[in-house]
Scaffold this motif. Structure first.
Motif, PDB file in Angstrom:
ATOM      1  N   THR A   8      -3.245  -1.449  -1.489  1.00 45.06           N
ATOM      2  CA  THR A   8      -3.399  -1.231  -0.052  1.00 45.06           C
ATOM      3  C   THR A   8      -2.428  -2.059   0.779  1.00 45.06           C
ATOM      4  N   GLY A   9      -1.579  -2.869   0.114  1.00 48.41           N
ATOM      5  CA  GLY A   9      -0.563  -3.630   0.842  1.00 48.41           C
ATOM      6  C   GLY A   9       0.462  -2.691   1.459  1.00 48.41           C
ATOM      7  N   ARG A  10       1.167  -3.178   2.458  1.00 48.45           N
ATOM      8  CA  ARG A  10       2.151  -2.332   3.147  1.00 48.45           C
ATOM      9  C   ARG A  10       3.298  -1.932   2.223  1.00 48.45           C
ATOM     10  N   CYS A  11       3.857  -2.884   1.499  1.00 46.70           N
ATOM     11  CA  CYS A  11       4.970  -2.614   0.569  1.00 46.70           C
ATOM     12  C   CYS A  11       6.092  -1.834   1.246  1.00 46.70           C
ATOM     13  N   ALA A  12       6.336  -2.136   2.522  1.00 44.62           N
ATOM     14  CA  ALA A  12       7.325  -1.388   3.313  1.00 44.62           C
ATOM     15  C   ALA A  12       8.724  -1.450   2.709  1.00 44.62           C
ATOM     16  N   GLU A  13       9.058  -2.564   2.044  1.00 47.31           N
ATOM     17  CA  GLU A  13      10.382  -2.691   1.441  1.00 47.31           C
ATOM     18  C   GLU A  13      10.526  -1.841   0.178  1.00 47.31           C
ATOM     19  N   LEU A  14       9.407  -1.351  -0.348  1.00 43.26           N
ATOM     20  CA  LEU A  14       9.432  -0.512  -1.553  1.00 43.26           C
ATOM     21  C   LEU A  14       9.281   0.968  -1.227  1.00 43.26           C
ATOM     22  N   ARG A  45      10.917   2.397  -8.008  1.00 43.23           N
ATOM     23  CA  ARG A  45      12.243   1.954  -8.448  1.00 43.23           C
ATOM     24  C   ARG A  45      12.908   1.189  -7.305  1.00 43.23           C
ATOM     25  N   LYS A  46      13.296  -0.053  -7.556  1.00 46.88           N
ATOM     26  CA  LYS A  46      13.990  -0.887  -6.571  1.00 46.88           C
ATOM     27  C   LYS A  46      15.243  -1.406  -7.245  1.00 46.88           C
ATOM     28  N   GLY A  47      16.400  -0.865  -6.859  1.00 42.40           N
ATOM     29  CA  GLY A  47      17.649  -1.239  -7.516  1.00 42.40           C
ATOM     30  C   GLY A  47      17.620  -0.781  -8.962  1.00 42.40           C
ATOM     31  N   GLN A  48      17.811  -1.714  -9.895  1.00 37.77           N
ATOM     32  CA  GLN A  48      17.810  -1.392 -11.321  1.00 37.77           C
ATOM     33  C   GLN A  48      16.457  -1.639 -11.989  1.00 37.77           C
ATOM     34  N   ILE A  98       3.136  -1.313  -8.858  1.00 37.94           N
ATOM     35  CA  ILE A  98       2.406  -1.591  -7.626  1.00 37.94           C
ATOM     36  C   ILE A  98       0.893  -1.444  -7.796  1.00 37.94           C
ATOM     37  N   ASP A  99       0.440  -1.204  -9.006  1.00 37.93           N
ATOM     38  CA  ASP A  99      -0.988  -1.077  -9.286  1.00 37.93           C
ATOM     39  C   ASP A  99      -1.613  -2.464  -9.183  1.00 37.93           C
ATOM     40  N   SER A 100      -2.385  -2.717  -8.138  1.00 39.81           N
ATOM     41  CA  SER A 100      -2.902  -4.061  -7.863  1.00 39.81           C
ATOM     42  C   SER A 100      -3.904  -4.562  -8.899  1.00 39.81           C
ATOM     43  N   GLN A 101      -4.402  -3.703  -9.774  1.00 35.35           N
ATOM     44  CA  GLN A 101      -5.339  -4.149 -10.803  1.00 35.35           C
ATOM     45  C   GLN A 101      -4.632  -4.621 -12.072  1.00 35.35           C
ATOM     46  N   VAL A 102      -3.360  -4.290 -12.218  1.00 32.97           N
ATOM     47  CA  VAL A 102      -2.620  -4.634 -13.433  1.00 32.97           C
ATOM     48  C   VAL A 102      -2.432  -6.144 -13.634  1.00 32.97           C
ATOM     49  N   PRO A 103      -2.057  -6.918 -12.607  1.00 34.92           N
ATOM     50  CA  PRO A 103      -1.869  -8.359 -12.855  1.00 34.92           C
ATOM     51  C   PRO A 103      -3.102  -9.034 -13.461  1.00 34.92           C
ATOM     52  N   ASN A 104      -4.288  -8.702 -12.972  1.00 33.27           N
ATOM     53  CA  ASN A 104      -5.505  -9.289 -13.538  1.00 33.27           C
ATOM     54  C   ASN A 104      -5.675  -8.911 -15.005  1.00 33.27           C
ATOM     55  N   ALA A 105      -5.416  -7.662 -15.344  1.00 30.48           N
ATOM     56  CA  ALA A 105      -5.552  -7.210 -16.726  1.00 30.48           C
ATOM     57  C   ALA A 105      -4.528  -7.885 -17.630  1.00 30.48           C
ATOM     58  N   VAL A 106      -3.294  -8.037 -17.141  1.00 28.62           N
ATOM     59  CA  VAL A 106      -2.240  -8.675 -17.934  1.00 28.62           C
ATOM     60  C   VAL A 106      -2.586 -10.140 -18.211  1.00 28.62           C
ATOM     61  N   VAL A 107      -3.031 -10.862 -17.177  1.00 34.14           N
ATOM     62  CA  VAL A 107      -3.389 -12.274 -17.354  1.00 34.14           C
ATOM     63  C   VAL A 107      -4.589 -12.398 -18.282  1.00 34.14           C
ATOM     64  N   ALA A 108      -5.591 -11.575 -18.102  1.00 37.35           N
ATOM     65  CA  ALA A 108      -6.770 -11.634 -18.975  1.00 37.35           C
ATOM     66  C   ALA A 108      -6.386 -11.367 -20.427  1.00 37.35           C
ATOM     67  N   GLU A 109      -5.507 -10.385 -20.660  1.00 33.55           N
ATOM     68  CA  GLU A 109      -5.065 -10.088 -22.022  1.00 33.55           C
ATOM     69  C   GLU A 109      -4.287 -11.264 -22.609  1.00 33.55           C
TER      70      GLU A 109
END
Length: 131
Positions: free
Chosen positions: A35-41, A68-71, A76-87
């Motif tokens: 739900t973030g703006r992410c206007a630069e993306l 895709r930003k540059g290369q 942008i899935d806001s639930q992924v960071p929590n899952a990655v850290v937990a794993e």
């Protein structure tokens, strides 16, 4: 890892929950799991990656998971960071007496983990903050 992905071209974001994406000449309304703006993306013409929804009863058939930003692709899935850290915590088990599967929560830049004594949580809570 996301199953059933495909690429499209970002058109617009009418509100914080949905985006319009061009899929080979067809405009598709997709869910935005951030739900973030992410206007630069979220710029018109930007390549995006979509994942087909598992729940066929959903209002949108796809979720927008990366931009895709540059290369680089930016998830942008806001639930992924929590899952990655937990794993990572489950694999590494970096703290004696702490079990990642018993983490209380991961909030913003803070990780709260409950210390486990046998099968019972103790009152000691460890908090890790990103500087």
């Amino acid at each position: 890892e996301y199953p059933n992905t495909l690429s499209g071209t970002f058109i617009s974001r009418p509100n914080r929950f949905i985006a319009l994406v061009d899929l080979g000449g067809r405009t598709e309304t997709v869910h935005v799991p951030n739900t973030g703006r992410c206007a630069e993306l979220f710029l018109p013409g930007t390549r995006v990656s979509l994942c087909r929804a598992v729940n066929l009863q959903r209002k949108t058939a796809y979720s927008l998971i990366a931009v895709r930003k540059g290369q680089r692709w930016i998830n942008i899935d806001s639930q992924v960071p929590n899952a990655v850290v937990a794993e990572a915590l489950l694999i590494a088990r970096p703290w004696q007496g702490f079990r990642a599967d018993q983490c209380a929560r991961i909030v913003l830049s803070t990780i709260d983990a409950v210390r486990i004594a046998g099968d019972r949580p103790s009152r000691r809570v460890c908090q890790f903050k990103r500087k």
